[in-house]
Design a protein around this motif. Structure first.
Motif, PDB file in Angstrom:
ATOM      1  N   GLU A 250       9.077  -7.271  39.542  1.00 15.45           N
ATOM      2  CA  GLU A 250       9.171  -8.620  40.092  1.00 15.45           C
ATOM      3  C   GLU A 250       8.478  -8.715  41.453  1.00 15.45           C
ATOM      4  OE1 GLU A 250      10.969 -11.739  38.908  1.00 15.45           O
ATOM      5  OE2 GLU A 250      10.030 -10.621  37.299  1.00 15.45           O
ATOM      6  N   ILE A 251       8.582  -7.652  42.241  1.00 18.26           N
ATOM      7  CA  ILE A 251       7.899  -7.649  43.540  1.00 18.26           C
ATOM      8  C   ILE A 251       6.393  -7.771  43.328  1.00 18.26           C
ATOM      9  CG2 ILE A 251       7.361  -6.305  45.607  1.00 18.26           C
ATOM     10  CD1 ILE A 251      10.119  -4.973  45.314  1.00 18.26           C
ATOM     11  N   VAL A 252       5.843  -6.976  42.407  1.00 13.17           N
ATOM     12  CA  VAL A 252       4.401  -6.999  42.183  1.00 13.17           C
ATOM     13  C   VAL A 252       3.951  -8.396  41.740  1.00 13.17           C
ATOM     14  CG1 VAL A 252       2.471  -6.033  40.894  1.00 13.17           C
ATOM     15  CG2 VAL A 252       4.349  -4.560  41.569  1.00 13.17           C
ATOM     16  N   ILE A 253       4.690  -8.993  40.807  1.00 15.08           N
ATOM     17  CA  ILE A 253       4.289 -10.305  40.305  1.00 15.08           C
ATOM     18  C   ILE A 253       4.366 -11.357  41.416  1.00 15.08           C
ATOM     19  CG2 ILE A 253       4.844 -12.102  38.628  1.00 15.08           C
ATOM     20  CD1 ILE A 253       5.913  -9.828  36.804  1.00 15.08           C
ATOM     21  N   HIS A 254       5.426 -11.283  42.230  1.00 11.16           N
ATOM     22  CA  HIS A 254       5.548 -12.196  43.375  1.00 11.16           C
ATOM     23  C   HIS A 254       4.382 -11.995  44.345  1.00 11.16           C
ATOM     24  CE1 HIS A 254       7.635 -14.317  46.749  1.00 11.16           C
ATOM     25  NE2 HIS A 254       7.002 -13.399  47.481  1.00 11.16           N
ATOM     26  N   GLU A 255       4.070 -10.749  44.670  1.00 14.00           N
ATOM     27  CA  GLU A 255       3.000 -10.490  45.630  1.00 14.00           C
ATOM     28  C   GLU A 255       1.639 -10.880  45.057  1.00 14.00           C
ATOM     29  OE1 GLU A 255       3.863 -10.135  48.455  1.00 14.00           O
ATOM     30  OE2 GLU A 255       5.824  -9.167  48.418  1.00 14.00           O
ATOM     31  N   LEU A 256       1.460 -10.763  43.738  1.00 13.61           N
ATOM     32  CA  LEU A 256       0.234 -11.270  43.121  1.00 13.61           C
ATOM     33  C   LEU A 256       0.125 -12.780  43.304  1.00 13.61           C
ATOM     34  CD1 LEU A 256      -0.260  -9.410  39.721  1.00 13.61           C
ATOM     35  CD2 LEU A 256      -1.763  -9.361  41.719  1.00 13.61           C
ATOM     36  N   GLY A 257       1.281 -13.458  43.303  1.00 12.05           N
ATOM     37  CA  GLY A 257       1.266 -14.882  43.585  1.00 12.05           C
ATOM     38  C   GLY A 257       0.583 -15.180  44.897  1.00 12.05           C
TER      39      GLY A 257
END
Length: 463
Positions: free
Chosen positions: A177-184
């Motif tokens: 979830e962190i990676v997907i958020h940071e990709l945002g």
């Protein structure tokens, strides 16, 4: 249109860091590197003996990403790769110097790692990052120069990460979830929807200081999927900033992206990669005496498919929403014939009506016919980014068309009953101003043409 993020920067820094070649594993392969968005994961704080764990962590992220909307719908637009960069020690630095918590939140430590990541960056405990960008881009330039977005996975069970030119995440709790958020942040230009502190918010797809429902960026979504105009806080600067949703992945991990963010992500996908993977014929390979002549599109289709296409032959509609057509001799005039297919995405996650930006993709075949048969078939591909604003407008419409190939462009203003009111030539890559001050109040269509081919019809309101 593919972008090589900071590639020039990579080249400038090669001379300062020794070139090293590392193994690259393919996690997800959807198509050719030049026609997909390439996510490239870099290992940090993994010793060579831990590379199997790194590949497991990278695969776990990829699997988690592509079951979430809108990535699951556009999964075929992405490739995912992993570069095995060895560190001398496992983990990452935690200097215990953060000023936003009472340190040590967990024991202070140092680790000899390749990119020298660290918690407590800029005084924020959870901010896990590295400013050694020269090393990061040197690894990419020497091992995967076709990258679109780097992601550094840090072998640490503690919670942390960051966005920026490269996304960074630990591999502990909520890592995916962190990676997907940071990709945002890093790839899709989204802002946090929690309040990140005074001075840390900027105008973006999902953040604004505009509160007028008629002018706000997400006006098309208001009242749909719980989208509205929500202040970040109740007082001070936080009360002057607004977000579109109360529960979005850019605010809370473990929840979906809101509709406004989904739309922004899809817009960025379309700006990086067009849906036309290939087409035939790409050159004059047709037997001059053989009919019918077959034309084919190979599209990168969302799941479910939301792509629409229109085929025109000599400016007349030929057929719609098919990938393959056949032309017989009686369809063609003696001399030059133009066959064009226009492709756009009609996803319900894009509010096209009154939407400022539209992406359109075309292939045009020029077919030369003589009494002996087909003398020649040539082809060209083009991408268009079409922006029309403001909408509604009282006096001036701004229209900008960006296309990589020079083309003759015009816009027709059409009344709601189908009458053409004005026709104006427009210039590529320029802000063209259309005077609508003499029009009566109401709804109109702006029909944008390339040569004689209709690219799109955009509805606008004259107030």
């Amino acid at each position: 249109m593919k972008h090589r993020l900071l590639y020039v920067f990579c080249l400038l820094n090669i001379g300062f860091v020794n070139a090293q070649i590392f193994d690259v594993d393919t996690i997800k392969q959807s198509g050719d590197k030049d026609k997909r968005i390439n996510l490239v994961l870099l290992s940090e704080g993994y010793q060579a003996s831990e590379f199997s764990k790194f590949i497991t962590d990278a695969t776990s992220f990829s699997n988690a990403m592509f079951v979430q909307s809108p990535f699951k719908e556009y999964a075929d637009y992405f490739n995912v790769y992993a570069i095995k960069v060895p560190s001398n020690e496992s983990g990452t630095d935690h200097p215990a110097t953060a000023t936003d918590v009472t340190e040590p939140v967990f024991p202070a430590a140092t680790a000899d790692t390749y990119f020298n990541t660290s918690f407590d960056t800029s005084g924020y405990h959870r901010l896990l990052y590295t400013y050694n960008s020269g090393i990061v881009y040197n690894v990419l330039a020497n091992n995967f120069p076709e990258y679109d977005q780097p992601i550094i996975l840090v072998n640490s069970p503690e919670y942390g990460g960051a966005g920026g030119p490269y996304a960074v995440s630990s591999t502990g709790t909520s890592a995916n979830e962190i990676v997907i958020h940071e990709l945002g942040h890093s790839l899709f230009n989204l802002k946090d929807e929690y309040y990140p502190g005074d001075g840390n918010l900027f105008e973006a797809i999902n953040a604004t200081q505009e509160s007028n429902p008629a002018l706000i960026k997400w006006k098309n979504w208001i009242g749909i999927d719980a989208v509205n105009i929500y202040p970040y806080g109740n007082s001070g600067q936080s009360a002057t900033w607004y977000r579109p949703h109360q529960s979005c992945k850019m605010r809370y991990l473990g929840v979906p992206f809101c509709s406004v963010c989904k739309e922004g992500i899809i817009e960025k996908i379309h700006s990086l990669v067009g849906p036309i993977d290939s087409y035939l014929p790409a050159s004059n390979t047709v037997n001059p005496t053989a009919y019918p002549i077959d034309f084919q599109l190979n599209l990168i289709k969302p799941i479910p498919n939301t792509l629409k296409n229109t085929w025109t032959l000599n400016a007349s509609n030929f057929t719609n929403d098919v990938d393959d057509i056949s032309i017989v001799e009686t369809d063609l005039n003696t001399g030059t014939n133009d066959l064009t297919v226009v492709v756009h995405d009609d996803s319900p996650m894009l509010k096209i009506d009154n939407h400022e930006t539209t992406h359109v993709y075309t292939v045009t075949w020029t077919i030369t016919k003589s009494a002996l048969g087909i003398d020649d078939i040539s082809s060209k591909q083009n991408d268009f980014i079409i922006s029309l604003f403001p909408n509604p407008s009282h006096s001036i419409l701004n229209l900008k068309v960006e296309s990589k190939n020079t083309t003759s462009l015009k816009v027709d203003i059409i009344s709601f009953d189908g009458k053409r009111l004005t026709s104006t030539k427009i210039s590529n890559y320029e802000n063209n101003q259309i005077d609508i001050s003499r029009l009566s109040q109401g709804v109109y269509l702006a029909q944008i043409y390339s040569d004689s081919t209709l690219l799109t019809s955009k509805r606008f309101v004259k107030n």
